[in-house]
Design a protein around this motif. Sequence first.
Motif, PDB file in Angstrom:
ATOM      1  N   UNK A   1       0.849  -1.174   0.000  1.00  0.00           N
ATOM      2  CA  UNK A   1       0.000   0.000   0.000  1.00  0.00           C
ATOM      3  C   UNK A   1       0.896   1.239   0.000  1.00  0.00           C
ATOM      4  N   UNK A   2       0.277   2.332  -0.382  1.00  0.00           N
ATOM      5  CA  UNK A   2       0.986   3.612  -0.377  1.00  0.00           C
ATOM      6  C   UNK A   2       0.386   4.482   0.732  1.00  0.00           C
ATOM      7  N   UNK A  15       5.306   6.849   1.160  1.00  0.00           N
ATOM      8  CA  UNK A  15       5.956   5.536   1.084  1.00  0.00           C
ATOM      9  C   UNK A  15       5.059   4.542   0.369  1.00  0.00           C
ATOM     10  N   UNK A  16       5.677   3.661  -0.404  1.00  0.00           N
ATOM     11  CA  UNK A  16       4.969   2.625  -1.155  1.00  0.00           C
ATOM     12  C   UNK A  16       4.980   1.269  -0.444  1.00  0.00           C
ATOM     13  N   UNK A  28     -12.512   5.661  18.056  1.00  0.00           N
ATOM     14  CA  UNK A  28     -11.434   4.850  18.612  1.00  0.00           C
ATOM     15  C   UNK A  28     -10.374   4.518  17.570  1.00  0.00           C
ATOM     16  N   UNK A  29      -9.530   3.565  17.914  1.00  0.00           N
ATOM     17  CA  UNK A  29      -8.428   3.158  17.050  1.00  0.00           C
ATOM     18  C   UNK A  29      -8.921   2.131  16.037  1.00  0.00           C
ATOM     19  N   UNK A  30      -8.410   2.236  14.809  1.00  0.00           N
ATOM     20  CA  UNK A  30      -8.774   1.290  13.760  1.00  0.00           C
ATOM     21  C   UNK A  30      -7.531   0.958  12.947  1.00  0.00           C
ATOM     22  N   UNK A  31      -7.577  -0.174  12.240  1.00  0.00           N
ATOM     23  CA  UNK A  31      -6.461  -0.611  11.416  1.00  0.00           C
ATOM     24  C   UNK A  31      -6.854  -0.715   9.957  1.00  0.00           C
ATOM     25  N   UNK A  32      -5.851  -0.565   9.096  1.00  0.00           N
ATOM     26  CA  UNK A  32      -6.070  -0.666   7.655  1.00  0.00           C
ATOM     27  C   UNK A  32      -5.046  -1.645   7.087  1.00  0.00           C
ATOM     28  N   UNK A  33      -5.550  -2.650   6.380  1.00  0.00           N
ATOM     29  CA  UNK A  33      -4.706  -3.630   5.692  1.00  0.00           C
ATOM     30  C   UNK A  33      -4.938  -3.497   4.190  1.00  0.00           C
ATOM     31  N   UNK A  34      -4.047  -4.068   3.364  1.00  0.00           N
ATOM     32  CA  UNK A  34      -4.263  -4.021   1.909  1.00  0.00           C
ATOM     33  C   UNK A  34      -5.647  -4.571   1.550  1.00  0.00           C
ATOM     34  N   UNK A  72      -8.295   0.454  -1.805  1.00  0.00           N
ATOM     35  CA  UNK A  72      -7.657  -0.511  -0.917  1.00  0.00           C
ATOM     36  C   UNK A  72      -6.149  -0.509  -0.996  1.00  0.00           C
ATOM     37  N   UNK A  73      -5.567   0.506  -1.661  1.00  0.00           N
ATOM     38  CA  UNK A  73      -4.118   0.518  -1.842  1.00  0.00           C
ATOM     39  C   UNK A  73      -3.470   1.863  -1.542  1.00  0.00           C
ATOM     40  N   UNK A  74      -4.265   2.914  -1.399  1.00  0.00           N
ATOM     41  CA  UNK A  74      -3.713   4.242  -1.143  1.00  0.00           C
ATOM     42  C   UNK A  74      -4.385   4.839   0.086  1.00  0.00           C
ATOM     43  N   UNK A  75      -3.554   5.230   1.047  1.00  0.00           N
ATOM     44  CA  UNK A  75      -4.035   5.882   2.261  1.00  0.00           C
ATOM     45  C   UNK A  75      -3.456   7.285   2.262  1.00  0.00           C
ATOM     46  N   UNK A  76      -4.343   8.274   2.311  1.00  0.00           N
ATOM     47  CA  UNK A  76      -3.897   9.666   2.329  1.00  0.00           C
ATOM     48  C   UNK A  76      -4.390  10.334   3.602  1.00  0.00           C
ATOM     49  N   UNK A  77      -3.502  11.104   4.214  1.00  0.00           N
ATOM     50  CA  UNK A  77      -3.852  11.859   5.419  1.00  0.00           C
ATOM     51  C   UNK A  77      -3.495  13.318   5.161  1.00  0.00           C
ATOM     52  N   UNK A  78      -4.487  14.183   5.316  1.00  0.00           N
ATOM     53  CA  UNK A  78      -4.262  15.627   5.245  1.00  0.00           C
ATOM     54  C   UNK A  78      -4.446  16.170   6.655  1.00  0.00           C
ATOM     55  N   UNK A  79      -3.420  16.835   7.180  1.00  0.00           N
ATOM     56  CA  UNK A  79      -3.444  17.318   8.556  1.00  0.00           C
ATOM     57  C   UNK A  79      -2.842  18.711   8.636  1.00  0.00           C
ATOM     58  N   UNK A  80      -3.168  19.442   9.686  1.00  0.00           N
ATOM     59  CA  UNK A  80      -2.609  20.786   9.857  1.00  0.00           C
ATOM     60  C   UNK A  80      -1.150  20.743  10.242  1.00  0.00           C
ATOM     61  N   UNK A  81      -0.789  19.755  11.058  1.00  0.00           N
ATOM     62  CA  UNK A  81       0.584  19.663  11.543  1.00  0.00           C
ATOM     63  C   UNK A  81       0.894  18.205  11.833  1.00  0.00           C
ATOM     64  N   UNK A  82       2.132  17.806  11.604  1.00  0.00           N
ATOM     65  CA  UNK A  82       2.544  16.426  11.857  1.00  0.00           C
ATOM     66  C   UNK A  82       4.027  16.380  12.178  1.00  0.00           C
ATOM     67  N   UNK A  83       4.397  15.397  12.978  1.00  0.00           N
ATOM     68  CA  UNK A  83       5.800  15.149  13.306  1.00  0.00           C
ATOM     69  C   UNK A  83       6.067  13.684  13.022  1.00  0.00           C
TER      70      UNK A  83
END
Length: 152
Positions: A1-2, A15-16, A28-34, A72-83
């Motif tokens: 996944x990317x 990252x790929x 709550x917390x959740x998981x993502x698999x291919x 099911x192959x690309x996960x994108x996160x848009x956030x204001x700030x990240x470390x």
Amino acid sequence: MRLVVTTPTAVIVDRQDVRYVSAEDETGTFGILPGHADFMTVLTVSVITWRNDAEQDHFIAVRGGVLTVQDGATIEVATRDAVSDQTLGKLDDSILERFRQDEEAEEQTRVSTTRLHLATIRQVQHYLQAGRQGKGRRILPSEGTQDGPEGV
């Protein structure tokens, strides 16, 4: 996944070789698999954990944001700030606390701005109502009061 994590000014991760992602939203917390179903969620101030093909865990502290899964192959996160994980180990909980404080300060600013707008609208409303009440009979200087000429 990317996995792609972006802020308004930078790409934090692209990252790929991602095998697993764990994130947190209001439920709550959740998981993502291919092969995960497409979806979108709003993230809380939290830490995203992801594992690469070499079975190494990586961490990204995010200040909320929006996570989407596509095809099911690309996960994108848009956030204001990240470390990212290079500095996260040194900062541990202090970075999350800073993100939470920033969120609270922004909320207080929004509330203050809304109150200011409402006070302005009330003042304009009072001004307009006063103008309507005074539109009855106009008093001429020679008349004195609305009751009639002076001395009558």
